[in-house]
Design an enzyme around this catalytic site. Structure first.
Site, short mmCIF file in Angstrom:
data_model
loop_
_atom_site.label_atom_id
_atom_site.label_comp_id
_atom_site.label_asym_id
_atom_site.label_seq_id
_atom_site.Cartn_x
_atom_site.Cartn_y
_atom_site.Cartn_z
N GLY A 155 0.77 -1.23 0.00
CA GLY A 155 0.13 0.08 0.11
C GLY A 155 0.84 1.13 -0.12
O GLY A 155 1.90 1.18 0.35
N ARG A 156 0.08 2.34 -0.38
CA ARG A 156 1.19 3.73 -0.42
C ARG A 156 -0.02 4.88 -0.42
O ARG A 156 -1.12 4.68 -0.82
CB ARG A 156 1.73 3.64 -2.03
CG ARG A 156 2.72 4.91 -2.05
CD ARG A 156 3.40 5.10 -3.44
NE ARG A 156 4.52 4.13 -3.52
CZ ARG A 156 5.57 4.29 -3.19
NH1 ARG A 156 5.97 5.53 -2.83
NH2 ARG A 156 6.64 3.34 -3.02
N GLY A 157 0.42 5.65 0.24
CA GLY A 157 -0.31 7.00 0.51
C GLY A 157 0.34 8.14 0.68
O GLY A 157 1.51 8.08 0.63
N GLY A 159 3.01 7.71 3.77
CA GLY A 159 3.82 6.79 3.76
C GLY A 159 3.54 5.64 2.85
O GLY A 159 2.39 5.57 2.18
N VAL A 219 3.46 1.25 2.76
CA VAL A 219 3.26 0.01 3.79
C VAL A 219 3.72 -1.18 3.14
O VAL A 219 3.38 -1.26 1.97
CB VAL A 219 1.63 -0.19 3.90
CG1 VAL A 219 1.41 -1.17 5.06
CG2 VAL A 219 0.78 1.22 4.42
N LYS A 226 4.43 0.41 8.34
CA LYS A 226 4.23 1.32 7.66
C LYS A 226 5.34 2.52 7.73
O LYS A 226 5.71 2.99 8.89
CB LYS A 226 2.97 2.19 8.01
CG LYS A 226 2.68 3.45 7.26
CD LYS A 226 1.58 4.06 7.37
CE LYS A 226 1.32 5.45 6.51
NZ LYS A 226 -0.30 6.04 6.69
N ASP A 245 -8.87 11.69 7.47
CA ASP A 245 -8.73 11.18 5.83
C ASP A 245 -9.77 9.74 6.05
O ASP A 245 -8.98 8.76 5.43
CB ASP A 245 -7.33 10.94 5.73
CG ASP A 245 -6.96 10.74 4.12
OD1 ASP A 245 -7.88 10.88 3.49
OD2 ASP A 245 -5.84 10.11 4.00
#
Length: 833
Positions: free
Chosen positions: A559-561, A564, A566, A580, A672
């Protein structure tokens, strides 16, 4: 534990009282030393208590941390109804396997122990020693079988974050499951050995493998399995050759009443005696009916038989078998031999003329020639054998050949062992054989002509089994050496050795305990600590090197946001974690630790659980539990969530946000809320992630809250962010409402929606233009997610839509709180059921 309780200040806050604790520990160490040397009996007992593993006695279950010892006959599992027993079964000289058997032995044998009916074995090809071997359910959820040398002979390779238990059911299924969620981690039904029990699914991944003989439980040569053409088949997989012998390989599938047009590859035997397979293979037991114990077994002779008995303890009766003539089973008598069967006397094996048994105790090895295969011109003769047939290995098939032509063709081939000459369909067929395998007597119009050197030619043949020789391996007991050499040590010397070892063990343990307590209490620098420490918050502080190892160099990104990236990792205790790595932040270590400490205190079933963190140099890393089904965003994109699951996800997410806003010790704004931050566990239960790092405030700071920039994701952010209004918990309520709208409509709010006049509008505006309070129910079909294909709960989807529209009101004061959302969903959810 004694050292710990003597220093209670350590359990509260170690730093202010380190001087007093040092004095206390020094005094304790001296007291323990004096006590141990004054009371050696206590010392010896304590050493045995420390090194002795926990053990389980007779019951139907085994809890984690417990074990079944091979040296304790009472250490067995017995199913609740007393039908099955699981424990160590002797298979040879000082050799044991962990097995499951029917509790009542068959009455046909006076020796009940030797006549136990085994239905499953864990380690039949690698028996363990009769001493110091054990089956242990570790606290990690892994079930292991260890030999006397402490080597892992067999394991389920499972792990569980919650407590696990092992249970033996009355169905004969040994199940390892999570005690909290009841999720099955492993079960013996998924990995059968040679037996299928009623209601035990037989699938494409399962294989029944026969035993080597009646008394040798190691894997034999015969297998029942689903082949790649979706047919249930029997295979002879011998030491040198293999061949399918059921269904009849001479016919195509439809001639055998089988169908290849089913890729499910499943079969099931029910308790009444009916067997049904996906390839149309079906049969009924001759004693079809209820109240019978049944088992379907592939026996060591390659025949599949259904056994039954009316009452426990009675003799087993064959109520169905695949072959009435066992001689057609491949490899039953080995190469260069012939099998003959008489219902009254049973099966017999005989070597061909000029051949002799290779092993007088095992017919499966067949016969070997008494001559060399080097035929010169004119040196061979052919011995006529009537009504004998060999399977396969034809050099070719020649039709309308005379006997002379067939004999000449065989003489021209160096590897021709003989030829089959038969009459069928009005023509003579000639089949030269390069191998003589699976020979058996057969009512056929023709003969087999065996090629022999002249010196071994017989004028008359009377093929009989050799006298005084074992006809099969069924009576052979294989001794697997598992003996110890006993050392000759006198009892006084042995006592002194044990005493010295006990003293040493206790001293080492105390030194380790004291050293560990002092190290964890007085260390002031993270860089000086290897591994992780238990922090005051109750979760763990990891080193960067430890997390780098767990993630294999941060290689598997999941995952990415904006905050940062994950990564998936496996911690040292085998727990799977989501790790993360935060983007390089401006906040210092003290601020980060304060926020991480607050997150660590948050505990709710619908919030992601944080296990620890890393604050080392510039690295800021959070360690969470790993969610098997990923994010809600991924599942919405793949259209795998039905209306019922979406409703439950909406309820669970609302509960998690309500806890953050109103119930936890700190006032936590998420800021968020979006499908990417709603994760799903193995049961599709939602857990809100990435909360707390955006903003953590005390409740009395609510009126003075302010943010320096907009937070959140386009399409999900509330109007307050745009108009620079005070930020409250209602921003999360708005984002939640947009997420629910996305679940109901299947439309992504980050993309504009085209209205009927061709204008591009936001999802919330589009829905408000299309609906009002009076016509939501009548127009549901126009806005509902098309992936439902008309299959959805209308009332629940209407409730979600009304609640979501209420949550996305422009005026924040008009929006409900998250606790009100939960109450409304739960009330209407119950009414719709």
């Amino acid at each position: 534990m004694l050292c710990w309780y003597k220093c209670p200040c350590l359990s509260v806050s170690p730093y202010p009282y380190h001087i007093n604790c040092v004095r206390t520990l020094n005094s304790l160490s001296l007291s323990l030393s004096v006590f141990f040397f004054m009371d050696p009996l206590f010392l010896i007992l304590l050493s045995f208590a420390i090194i002795s593993p926990t053990s389980s006695s007779t019951s139907d279950s085994l809890r984690e941390g417990s074990s079944l010892s091979i040296e304790k006959p009472e250490d067995v599992l017995v199913s609740a109804g007393g039908v099955f027993t699981a424990g160590f079964h002797q298979v040879g000289n000082n050799s044991y396997c962990f097995a499951i058997w029917f509790n009542e032995p068959s009455s046909s044998s006076p020796d009940s122990h030797q006549n136990l009916t085994i239905v499953w074995m864990a380690n039949r090809d690698q028996p363990v020693n009769g001493k110091r071997s054990k089956l242990t359910l570790q606290r990690t959820g892994n079930l292991i079988l260890t030999d006397a040398a402490q080597s892992h002979v067999w394991t389920t390779t499972t792990n569980s974050l919650s407590p696990a238990g092992l249970s033996l059911h009355d169905s004969g299924n040994l199940v390892l499951h999570n005690l909290n969620t009841k999720v099955v981690l492993w079960q013996s039904f998924d990995s059968p050995t040679d037996t299928l029990l009623p209601l035990q699914p037989f699938t494409r991944t399962a294989t029944l493998i026969s035993t080597r003989s009646h008394s040798n439980f190691s894997s034999g040569f015969y297998k029942l399995f689903f082949d790649n053409d979706n047919l249930l088949r029997l295979l002879f997989d011998g030491p040198e050759i293999s061949s399918v012998y059921w269904p009849n390989p001479a016919y195509v599938s439809w001639d055998n009443a089988r169908s290849t047009y089913n890729s499910s590859r499943t079969a099931l035997l029910d308790s009444l005696g009916s067997f049904v397979s996906s390839d149309n293979m079906t049969f009924l037991a001759a004693d079809y009916g209820a109240k019978w114990q049944r088992r379907l077994t592939i026996d060591f002779d390659g025949n599949v038989r259904l056994y039954s008995r009316k009452m426990p303890g009675e003799s087993w009766v064959v109520s169905w078998q695949a072959f009435s003539d066992p001689c057609v089973i491949h490899g039953i008598c080995g190469a260069n031999s012939v099998c003959s069967y008489d219902p009254s006397s049973g099966r017999k094996c005989s070597c061909l003329p000029g051949y002799q048994m290779q092993n007088h105790t095992d017919w499966s090895l067949g016969c070997q020639p008494e001559f060399q295969f080097s035929y010169g011109e004119g040196e061979s003769l052919f011995q006529q054998l009537s009504q004998i047939e060999f399977y396969g290995y034809d050099y070719n098939e020649y039709q309308s050949y005379s006997y002379g032509d067939c004999e000449k063709r065989c003489l021209e081939l160096d590897n021709c062992k003989g030829f089959q000459y038969t009459f069928a369909s009005g023509v003579y067929n000639c089949n030269p054989k390069t191998q003589l395998l699976s020979g058996h007597r057969w009512n056929t119009q023709g003969y087999f002509y065996l090629r022999l050197p002249k010196a071994h030619f017989f004028s008359s043949i009377d093929m009989q089994p050799p006298t005084n020789l074992g006809l099969s391996c069924m009576g052979v007991v294989v001794d697997l050496k598992r003996e110890y050499i006993k050392n000759r040590v006198s009892k006084p010397v042995k006592f002194l050795l044990w005493f010295a070892c006990g003293v040493g063990v206790v001293e080492v343990i105390c030194i380790i305990l004291v050293w560990g307590l002092l190290s964890s209490t007085f260390s002031k620098s993270n860089e000086d600590i290897h591994g992780y420490l238990l922090t005051a918050t109750g979760f763990k502080m990891f080193s960067y090197a430890e997390l780098k190892t767990a993630t294999r160099g941060f290689s598997e990104e999941v995952g990415r946001g904006a905050g940062g990236v994950v990564y998936k990792g496996v911690l040292a205790d085998q727990r799977v974690a989501a790790i993360k790595v935060l983007n390089e932040a401006n906040q210092g270590e003290a601020e980060f630790l304060a926020e991480a400490s607050t997150i660590g205190k948050v505990n709710h079933m619908n919030l992601i659980e944080m296990w620890g963190y890393c604050s080392e140099g510039k690295h800021r890393i959070l360690v969470y539990e790993y969610m098997e089904h990923g994010s809600l965003a991924q599942k919405l994109a793949s259209n795998v969530l039905d209306s019922e699951k979406r409703f439950e996800i909406a309820v669970g997410t609302a509960k998690g946000l309500a806890y953050l806003h109103e119930e936890c010790l700190e006032w936590v704004l998420h800021c968020d809320v979006k499908p990417q931050n709603i994760l799903l566990d193995s049961n599709y239960q939602p857990k809100v992630a990435d909360f707390g790092l955006s903003k953590l405030l005390n409740r009395d700071e609510l009126k003075n809250s302010s943010f320096s920039r907009i937070r959140g994701t386009r399409g999900y952010i509330a109007p307050e962010w745009v108009y620079n209004l005070p930020i409250t918990s209602k921003v999360d309520v708005y984002s939640y409402g947009v997420v629910v709208l996305e679940m109901v409509t299947g439309r992504n709010p980050t993309m504009d929606v085209e209205s009927s006049n061709g204008e591009q509008r936001r999802l919330t505006m589009w829905l408000r233009d299309k609906l009002n309070e009076t016509d939501i129910g009548s127009r549901m079909g126009e806005i509902i997610d098309p992936s439902f294909a008309g299959k959805y709960d209308v009332e629940k989807m209407e409730i979600l839509l009304r609640v979501a529209l209420h949550c996305v009101e422009e005026d924040r004061d008009s929006r409900p709180t998250m606790s009100q959302v939960v109450e409304r969903l739960l009330v209407h959810g119950k009414e719709s059921q």
